[in-house]
Design a protein around this motif. Structure first.
Motif, PDB file in Angstrom:
ATOM      1  N   PHE A 120       0.833  -1.203   0.000  1.00 65.03           N
ATOM      2  CA  PHE A 120       0.000   0.000   0.000  1.00 65.03           C
ATOM      3  C   PHE A 120       0.868   1.254   0.000  1.00 65.03           C
ATOM      4  O   PHE A 120       1.791   1.384   0.806  1.00 65.03           O
ATOM      5  N   TRP A 121       0.582   2.179  -0.933  1.00 65.77           N
ATOM      6  CA  TRP A 121       1.185   3.505  -0.909  1.00 65.77           C
ATOM      7  C   TRP A 121       0.199   4.469  -0.253  1.00 65.77           C
ATOM      8  O   TRP A 121      -0.872   4.724  -0.814  1.00 65.77           O
ATOM      9  N   PRO A 122       0.519   5.015   0.917  1.00 68.17           N
ATOM     10  CA  PRO A 122      -0.366   6.044   1.486  1.00 68.17           C
ATOM     11  C   PRO A 122      -0.358   7.279   0.600  1.00 68.17           C
ATOM     12  O   PRO A 122       0.451   7.392  -0.326  1.00 68.17           O
ATOM     13  N   TYR A 123      -1.246   8.188   0.891  1.00 67.86           N
ATOM     14  CA  TYR A 123      -1.401   9.378   0.052  1.00 67.86           C
ATOM     15  C   TYR A 123      -0.157  10.272   0.085  1.00 67.86           C
ATOM     16  O   TYR A 123       0.350  10.705  -0.948  1.00 67.86           O
ATOM     17  N   LEU A 124       0.361  10.519   1.294  1.00 67.67           N
ATOM     18  CA  LEU A 124       1.551  11.349   1.461  1.00 67.67           C
ATOM     19  C   LEU A 124       2.717  10.486   1.954  1.00 67.67           C
ATOM     20  O   LEU A 124       2.519   9.416   2.510  1.00 67.67           O
ATOM     21  N   PHE A 125       3.944  10.973   1.722  1.00 69.19           N
ATOM     22  CA  PHE A 125       5.127  10.247   2.194  1.00 69.19           C
ATOM     23  C   PHE A 125       5.055  10.098   3.716  1.00 69.19           C
ATOM     24  O   PHE A 125       4.992  11.099   4.437  1.00 69.19           O
ATOM     25  N   ARG A 148      -9.603   5.762  14.367  1.00 63.30           N
ATOM     26  CA  ARG A 148     -10.424   6.866  13.859  1.00 63.30           C
ATOM     27  C   ARG A 148      -9.937   8.201  14.424  1.00 63.30           C
ATOM     28  O   ARG A 148      -9.866   9.200  13.699  1.00 63.30           O
ATOM     29  N   LEU A 149      -9.600   8.216  15.702  1.00 63.93           N
ATOM     30  CA  LEU A 149      -9.079   9.435  16.319  1.00 63.93           C
ATOM     31  C   LEU A 149      -7.737   9.818  15.702  1.00 63.93           C
ATOM     32  O   LEU A 149      -7.493  10.993  15.404  1.00 63.93           O
ATOM     33  N   TYR A 150      -6.886   8.830  15.501  1.00 68.21           N
ATOM     34  CA  TYR A 150      -5.568   9.049  14.889  1.00 68.21           C
ATOM     35  C   TYR A 150      -5.721   9.656  13.493  1.00 68.21           C
ATOM     36  O   TYR A 150      -5.064  10.641  13.138  1.00 68.21           O
ATOM     37  N   ASN A 151      -6.612   9.066  12.703  1.00 64.31           N
ATOM     38  CA  ASN A 151      -6.826   9.550  11.338  1.00 64.31           C
ATOM     39  C   ASN A 151      -7.474  10.932  11.321  1.00 64.31           C
ATOM     40  O   ASN A 151      -7.198  11.744  10.434  1.00 64.31           O
ATOM     41  N   ARG A 152      -8.331  11.194  12.287  1.00 64.86           N
ATOM     42  CA  ARG A 152      -8.982  12.507  12.354  1.00 64.86           C
ATOM     43  C   ARG A 152      -7.950  13.597  12.661  1.00 64.86           C
ATOM     44  O   ARG A 152      -7.999  14.690  12.106  1.00 64.86           O
ATOM     45  N   ILE A 153      -7.010  13.287  13.550  1.00 61.14           N
ATOM     46  CA  ILE A 153      -5.983  14.261  13.932  1.00 61.14           C
ATOM     47  C   ILE A 153      -5.019  14.515  12.771  1.00 61.14           C
ATOM     48  O   ILE A 153      -4.700  15.663  12.447  1.00 61.14           O
ATOM     49  N   LEU A 154      -4.574  13.447  12.112  1.00 60.60           N
ATOM     50  CA  LEU A 154      -3.562  13.590  11.063  1.00 60.60           C
ATOM     51  C   LEU A 154      -4.151  13.888   9.687  1.00 60.60           C
ATOM     52  O   LEU A 154      -3.462  14.427   8.824  1.00 60.60           O
ATOM     53  N   GLY A 155      -5.420  13.504   9.479  1.00 60.83           N
ATOM     54  CA  GLY A 155      -6.059  13.782   8.192  1.00 60.83           C
ATOM     55  C   GLY A 155      -5.354  13.089   7.043  1.00 60.83           C
ATOM     56  O   GLY A 155      -4.999  11.909   7.112  1.00 60.83           O
ATOM     57  N   ASP A 156      -5.103  13.837   5.949  1.00 59.62           N
ATOM     58  CA  ASP A 156      -4.506  13.259   4.749  1.00 59.62           C
ATOM     59  C   ASP A 156      -3.098  12.723   4.997  1.00 59.62           C
ATOM     60  O   ASP A 156      -2.610  11.892   4.221  1.00 59.62           O
ATOM     61  N   SER A 157      -2.436  13.206   6.037  1.00 60.48           N
ATOM     62  CA  SER A 157      -1.050  12.785   6.277  1.00 60.48           C
ATOM     63  C   SER A 157      -0.956  11.477   7.064  1.00 60.48           C
ATOM     64  O   SER A 157       0.148  10.990   7.315  1.00 60.48           O
ATOM     65  N   SER A 158      -2.089  10.883   7.438  1.00 59.42           N
ATOM     66  CA  SER A 158      -2.068   9.597   8.126  1.00 59.42           C
ATOM     67  C   SER A 158      -1.552   8.506   7.197  1.00 59.42           C
ATOM     68  O   SER A 158      -1.876   8.474   6.003  1.00 59.42           O
ATOM     69  N   VAL A 159      -0.771   7.574   7.728  1.00 61.80           N
ATOM     70  CA  VAL A 159      -0.239   6.472   6.931  1.00 61.80           C
ATOM     71  C   VAL A 159      -1.357   5.545   6.462  1.00 61.80           C
ATOM     72  O   VAL A 159      -1.187   4.777   5.517  1.00 61.80           O
ATOM     73  N   PHE A 160      -2.541   5.611   7.088  1.00 59.72           N
ATOM     74  CA  PHE A 160      -3.673   4.776   6.693  1.00 59.72           C
ATOM     75  C   PHE A 160      -4.534   5.445   5.613  1.00 59.72           C
ATOM     76  O   PHE A 160      -5.500   4.848   5.146  1.00 59.72           O
ATOM     77  N   PHE A 161      -4.189   6.673   5.249  1.00 58.81           N
ATOM     78  CA  PHE A 161      -5.020   7.442   4.321  1.00 58.81           C
ATOM     79  C   PHE A 161      -4.537   7.223   2.886  1.00 58.81           C
ATOM     80  O   PHE A 161      -3.362   7.442   2.572  1.00 58.81           O
ATOM     81  N   GLY A 162      -5.433   6.766   2.021  1.00 50.89           N
ATOM     82  CA  GLY A 162      -5.090   6.558   0.621  1.00 50.89           C
ATOM     83  C   GLY A 162      -6.304   6.100  -0.151  1.00 50.89           C
ATOM     84  O   GLY A 162      -7.371   5.878   0.416  1.00 50.89           O
ATOM     85  N   ASP A 163      -6.143   5.954  -1.460  1.00 49.06           N
ATOM     86  CA  ASP A 163      -7.247   5.489  -2.286  1.00 49.06           C
ATOM     87  C   ASP A 163      -6.707   4.693  -3.464  1.00 49.06           C
ATOM     88  O   ASP A 163      -5.518   4.740  -3.782  1.00 49.06           O
ATOM     89  N   SER A 164      -7.586   3.967  -4.123  1.00 49.55           N
ATOM     90  CA  SER A 164      -7.181   3.050  -5.188  1.00 49.55           C
ATOM     91  C   SER A 164      -6.617   3.777  -6.405  1.00 49.55           C
ATOM     92  O   SER A 164      -5.673   3.298  -7.040  1.00 49.55           O
ATOM     93  N   LEU A 165      -7.214   4.917  -6.746  1.00 49.25           N
ATOM     94  CA  LEU A 165      -6.731   5.653  -7.910  1.00 49.25           C
ATOM     95  C   LEU A 165      -5.314   6.173  -7.664  1.00 49.25           C
ATOM     96  O   LEU A 165      -4.446   6.084  -8.538  1.00 49.25           O
TER      97      LEU A 165
END
Length: 233
Positions: A120-125, A148-165
């Motif tokens: 998986f490549w997250p959205y940001l480095f 969910r709290l972790y992702n809410r705090i970090l937003g797009d920069s979370s390592v879990f944040f990404g999409d298929s495209l």
């Protein structure tokens, strides 16, 4: 570079000097010229390396757009993959004396180093601590409310944040960048195989149909310009 319109509830916002908008446009012009066997004259790829230099942060990472404020940069992985392809294209066409050509291996290494253990490549480095958190989450079940709290705090920069495209574009341009040079890079091929494996695991086929599983993608918390559950994937 070309500006990219982003549609928001407040209206259209223009990203100044967007790498995807610029390089994908130039790529279509170059390949169309080849198909039509027609030289339009103005489209000389190496002339745009100076533009990419203005987007380069350093250390193998590009901002999404021309860097105007060093404190506010968007380090999207697939954007760096698009830039890498274009740099390698210029190298294959004989351009030798530009600063970015010497950074090609560093950029490749940075993109490959950003991939997670499952491809998986997250959205940001991601930072090293974030990559460790992603690694640990594959073995230890972290409570969903904590994630969910972790992702809410970090937003797009979370390592879990990404999409298929985003995943598909990063993979496509990493491979395309290698192809124009006509040589293999063992580390890049390993990362490409990992990245493809992540996507391949989301496909499901039977005798008469096929489907792609988008359920792993995070749902945006509000209306936003995004690639989530995008048929372009």
């Amino acid at each position: 570079g070309l500006d990219e319109p982003v549609y928001t509830p407040r209206g259209v916002i223009w990203r100044k000097g967007s790498i995807p908008a610029t390089i994908l446009f130039l790529e279509s012009i170059i390949e169309s010229s080849q198909l039509l066997d027609k030289d339009y004259g103005w489209c000389r790829p190496f002339e745009y390396l100076k533009y990419l230099e203005r987007c380069y942060i350093g250390g193998g990472i590009f901002d999404h757009d021309i860097v105007q404020d060093r404190g506010k940069v968007i380090q999207v992985i697939n954007t760096s993959a698009i830039a890498l392809y274009y740099i390698n294209l210029c190298s294959s066409l004989g351009c030798k004396d530009e600063m970015l050509l010497g950074e090609s291996k560093i950029i490749t290494k940075r993109i490959c180093g950003a991939i997670c253990r499952d491809g998986f490549w997250p959205y940001l480095f991601p930072s090293i601590p974030q990559k460790w958190l992603y690694f640990i989450s594959g073995f230890i079940r972290i409570p969903q409310r904590i994630l969910r709290l972790y992702n809410r705090i970090l937003g797009d920069s979370s390592v879990f944040f990404g999409d298929s495209l985003h995943q598909a574009v990063a993979l496509f341009y990493l491979l395309k960048g290698m192809k124009v040079l006509g040589r293999d890079d063992v580390g890049a091929l390993k990362s490409a195989n990992m990245g493809w494996g992540f996507l391949k695991d989301k496909f499901g086929f039977d005798k008469n149909s096929g489907a792609f599983d988008f359920s792993w993608e995070q749902l945006p918390r509000q209306f936003r310009y995004s690639n989530f559950m995008d048929t372009s994937t």
